[in-house]
Design a protein around this motif. Structure first.
Motif, PDB file in Angstrom:
ATOM      1  N   ASN A  64      -1.164  -9.377   6.329  1.00  0.00           N
ATOM      2  CA  ASN A  64      -0.099  -9.754   5.700  1.00  0.00           C
ATOM      3  C   ASN A  64       0.461 -10.545   4.876  1.00  0.00           C
ATOM      4  N   ILE A  67      -0.150  -8.981   1.692  1.00  0.00           N
ATOM      5  CA  ILE A  67       0.073  -7.853   1.168  1.00  0.00           C
ATOM      6  C   ILE A  67       1.749  -8.546   0.499  1.00  0.00           C
ATOM      7  N   ASN A  68       2.053  -9.704   1.183  1.00  0.00           N
ATOM      8  CA  ASN A  68       2.859 -10.804   0.905  1.00  0.00           C
ATOM      9  C   ASN A  68       3.326 -11.084  -0.795  1.00  0.00           C
ATOM     10  N   LEU A  71       2.178  -7.804  -3.299  1.00  0.00           N
ATOM     11  CA  LEU A  71       3.639  -6.497  -4.254  1.00  0.00           C
ATOM     12  C   LEU A  71       4.066  -7.435  -4.309  1.00  0.00           C
ATOM     13  N   SER A  75       8.960  -5.530  -0.880  1.00  0.00           N
ATOM     14  CA  SER A  75       8.823  -3.669  -1.269  1.00  0.00           C
ATOM     15  C   SER A  75       7.847  -3.329  -0.558  1.00  0.00           C
ATOM     16  N   PHE A  76       7.503  -3.953   0.487  1.00  0.00           N
ATOM     17  CA  PHE A  76       6.498  -3.044   1.478  1.00  0.00           C
ATOM     18  C   PHE A  76       6.969  -2.265   2.124  1.00  0.00           C
ATOM     19  N   GLU A  77       6.569  -1.335   2.199  1.00  0.00           N
ATOM     20  CA  GLU A  77       6.801  -0.558   3.589  1.00  0.00           C
ATOM     21  C   GLU A  77       6.099   0.295   4.618  1.00  0.00           C
ATOM     22  N   GLU A  78       5.455  -0.415   6.167  1.00  0.00           N
ATOM     23  CA  GLU A  78       4.211  -0.121   6.494  1.00  0.00           C
ATOM     24  C   GLU A  78       4.679   1.623   7.023  1.00  0.00           C
ATOM     25  N   THR A 115       3.410   1.605   1.252  1.00  0.00           N
ATOM     26  CA  THR A 115       3.801   2.255  -0.061  1.00  0.00           C
ATOM     27  C   THR A 115       4.237   0.737  -0.226  1.00  0.00           C
ATOM     28  N   GLY A 116       4.530   0.298  -1.335  1.00  0.00           N
ATOM     29  CA  GLY A 116       4.880  -0.418  -2.230  1.00  0.00           C
ATOM     30  C   GLY A 116       5.408  -0.515  -3.577  1.00  0.00           C
ATOM     31  N   LYS A 122       4.293   2.399  -7.488  1.00  0.00           N
ATOM     32  CA  LYS A 122       4.605   2.244  -6.889  1.00  0.00           C
ATOM     33  C   LYS A 122       3.311   2.797  -6.134  1.00  0.00           C
ATOM     34  N   LEU A 125      -0.941   0.799  -0.029  1.00  0.00           N
ATOM     35  CA  LEU A 125      -1.558   0.084  -0.297  1.00  0.00           C
ATOM     36  C   LEU A 125      -2.461   0.087   1.329  1.00  0.00           C
TER      37      LEU A 125
END
Length: 286
Positions: A64, A67-68, A71, A75-78, A115-116, A122, A125
């Motif tokens: 996590n 990811i932060n 991106l 914007s991240f959508e699991e 996605t993010g 876009k 990931l």
């Protein structure tokens, strides 16, 4: 002498805390030990990209947090977040082991996918986290990565996959090995659609993961000093009856032998990934 006679003495009933009482109040993850310079690091000495402030060596990068860091903010959508492992072959105490790792890592499984946006582009990931059972590939990991590629193909998105794994998960037997073929088929469909797949190999990337989707990307990058290989060094030495070089299976040796495209420092990864995305014609803007 009157001064000493009138001296006030304050007595405290509470006993000072013992060493063990003090130690129990210190969080387990308060200090991080750098695997390269072996020094203990306070949280303030760990950089945003999880490198050692002293020697710039790579530290373990939680999924996590990576990811932060990578991106655009928020914007991240699991996706596939509800998928978690069962116990397909009834391996003893497997459920308890999974529960323990879920509590330690605050993850449901060894990979997080979604996605993010990266610099407004876009992307799909996936990030594997070796804190969770060495990011071994079981049925849940295989299904999450498969769904990531399927969603990316459906929505015409490039895939960025940060890979780390000890290989197939022994607690799931043949079911874990089947994930190699399943993910490879999803990767091929993504490739046939003319879409871009970027793999970044982190420490360690081994076993069945290396033998499948880790080596099927359009571009394969690696982090410095990451271990990359299929069978373990001792297994190979026992098989061929010969001593292997000390640097065998390091990213640097693998690069020399042409199995990966480049080694990229963490401080340069964002810019390199953005460059590769922007030069790929099929990157879809938001």
């Amino acid at each position: 002498m009157e001064l000493f006679k009138n001296k006030k003495i304050i007595r405290l009933n509470a006993q000072p805390p013992t060493y063990h009482e003090k130690k129990s109040k210190i969080p387990d993850n308060f200090l991080t030990t750098c695997p390269h310079c072996k020094r203990n690091l306070l949280p303030s000495q760990v950089t945003a990209d999880y490198t050692c402030e002293r020697c710039q060596g790579n530290l373990q990068f939680p999924a996590n947090a990576r990811i932060n860091w990578l991106l655009d903010e928020g914007s991240f959508e699991e996706v596939a977040s509800d998928i978690s492992n069962q116990n397909p072959i009834g391996f003893p105490d497997y459920e308890q082991k999974l529960a323990n790792y879920q509590q330690i890592t605050n993850l449901k499984e060894a990979v997080v996918v979604g996605t993010g946006l990266m610099d407004g582009m876009k992307v799909a990931l996936g990030v594997m986290d070796n804190r969770f059972m060495m990011a071994s590939m079981g049925t849940a990991v295989g299904e999450k990565i498969t769904q990531l590629f399927e969603r990316a193909t459906q929505n015409q998105l490039p895939v960025i996959l940060f890979i780390a794994s000890g290989g197939a998960r022994m607690q799931e037997g043949i079911m874990s090995l089947m994930q190699m073929a399943k993910i490879s088929q999803a990767v091929n469909r993504h490739h046939q659609a003319g879409l871009f797949y970027l793999a970044i190999l982190t420490h360690p990337t081994t076993g069945g993961v290396t033998a499948s989707f880790a080596m099927q990307a359009d571009v394969i990058l690696a982090e410095e000093k990451a271990t990359i290989g299929f069978a373990g060094k001792r297994v190979i030495e026992q098989t061929i009856k010969a001593k292997l070089p000390k640097e065998f299976q390091t990213a640097e040796t693998v690069l020399e032998n042409g199995f990966i495209d480049s080694i990229v420092k963490r401080t340069e990864q964002k810019n390199r990934i953005k460059f590769l995305l922007k030069t790929n014609q099929r990157v879809m803007p938001l």
